[in-house]
Design an enzyme around this catalytic site. Structure first.
Site, mmCIF file in Angstrom:
data_model
loop_
_atom_site.group_PDB
_atom_site.id
_atom_site.type_symbol
_atom_site.label_atom_id
_atom_site.label_comp_id
_atom_site.label_asym_id
_atom_site.label_seq_id
_atom_site.Cartn_x
_atom_site.Cartn_y
_atom_site.Cartn_z
ATOM 1 C CG ASN A 192 41.304 -1.917 41.917
ATOM 2 O OD1 ASN A 192 41.681 -1.471 40.591
ATOM 3 N ND2 ASN A 192 42.124 -0.642 42.534
ATOM 4 C CB THR A 230 46.305 5.117 37.232
ATOM 5 O OG1 THR A 230 47.474 4.495 36.550
ATOM 6 C CG2 THR A 230 44.578 5.255 36.425
ATOM 7 C CB ILE A 261 41.447 1.585 37.097
ATOM 8 C CG1 ILE A 261 42.207 1.391 36.069
ATOM 9 C CG2 ILE A 261 40.184 1.004 36.717
ATOM 10 C CD1 ILE A 261 42.181 2.823 35.485
ATOM 11 C CE LYS A 316 47.782 -7.330 38.060
ATOM 12 N NZ LYS A 316 46.769 -6.260 39.246
ATOM 13 C CB SER A 366 47.371 -6.555 32.991
ATOM 14 O OG SER A 366 48.185 -5.355 32.105
#
Length: 276
Positions: free
Chosen positions: A105, A214, A29, A185, A161
């Protein structure tokens, strides 16, 4: 396509283009966010790809330059090592004087065997996951805060997420397959909210890319954790929301947790809030 020109910094180290740093931007991503920013907004942004291994960062930059995008470079950046973050910030600060957008990220999704290639206690998987996804996220923001603060419109995008959602996890047992990721997360969302309150003049948001094609998701689907019921969606769509959040103006949203939902009847891309 016509090649873009890379804009050098001015005499005072500042750049007329907005400076974007993407941790883990050499793949997945993060790489797609870099590509779309350069493709669609190349006259506005200069992209710096942070990569734990500099060689992989250079490979990513070469791939982008092969497509005609010149306003991009790589920097070695391991979010689990504060010295690496500090060194990257020093390089960027000396070259550009500030950053405008930080994409938090970089992240990991570990199996119970990923650490030592043999079964390990669940608690160890949690600790190793938290080291990157939570402590690394916070260390990244802390390390780049001085450069963000120089800009007139700082934006921070946390790549998180729906696995973070206690509400969804309680409702759907299929979301319990990677509890270390979910815990990390959820904690990362808390970190995002902390910075949202700490820096009210910044735009600080959490972004869910969706279930995308991915390398991380392919490894997950092949692992013992996976209960995947369908193939992942195109990676391109996973970057739409992160790109949107990069474009926010001074009156843009902040403190949100959102995802791309597809194209509406009006032909426009739709985005929606997610449950915490």
């Amino acid at each position: 396509m016509a090649r873009q020109s890379a804009e050098p910094p001015t005499d005072d180290g500042q750049s007329a283009k907005e400076i974007v740093v993407i941790t883990g931007g050499n793949t997945g991503i993060g790489f797609e966010v870099a590509r779309q920013l350069l493709c669609n907004y190349g006259n506005r942004f200069y992209v710096i790809i942070g990569s734990r291994t500099l060689g992989k960062g250079h490979t990513a930059v070469a791939a982008l330059k092969q497509q005609g995008y010149e306003a991009v470079q790589a920097v070695q950046l391991d979010v689990t090592k504060e010295a690496s973050i500090a060194a990257a910030a020093k390089i960027i600060g000396e070259q550009f004087g500030r950053i405008d957008v930080l994409h938090v990220n970089a992240g990991v999704l570990l199996e119970p065997t990923d650490i030592n290639a043999k079964p390990v206690p669940f608690s160890e998987t949690i600790m190793e996951t938290m080291r990157t996804n939570v402590a690394g996220a916070a260390a990244t923001v802390e390390g780049f805060t001085p450069l963000l603060s120089i800009g007139s419109n700082p934006r921070v995008v946390f790549m998180t997420s729906t696995a973070a959602s206690a509400q969804l996890m309680h409702q759907y047992s299929s979301m319990t397959t990677a509890p270390a990721l979910s815990a990390s997360k959820a904690a990362e969302n808390i970190i995002m909210i902390y910075y949202y309150h700490k820096y009210p003049n910044w735009k600080v948001n959490a972004c869910y890319p969706g279930y995308r094609d991915t390398a991380m998701m392919r490894r997950y689907n092949a692992s013992s954790l996976s209960k995947a019921y369908r193939q992942p969606d195109p990676v391109e769509e996973g970057a739409y929301n992160a790109v949107r959040l990069s474009l926010l103006g001074k009156d843009g949203e902040t403190g949100t947790f959102t995802e791309y939902k597809g194209v509406g009847e009006d032909g426009q891309r739709q985005y929606s809030a997610l449950p915490w």
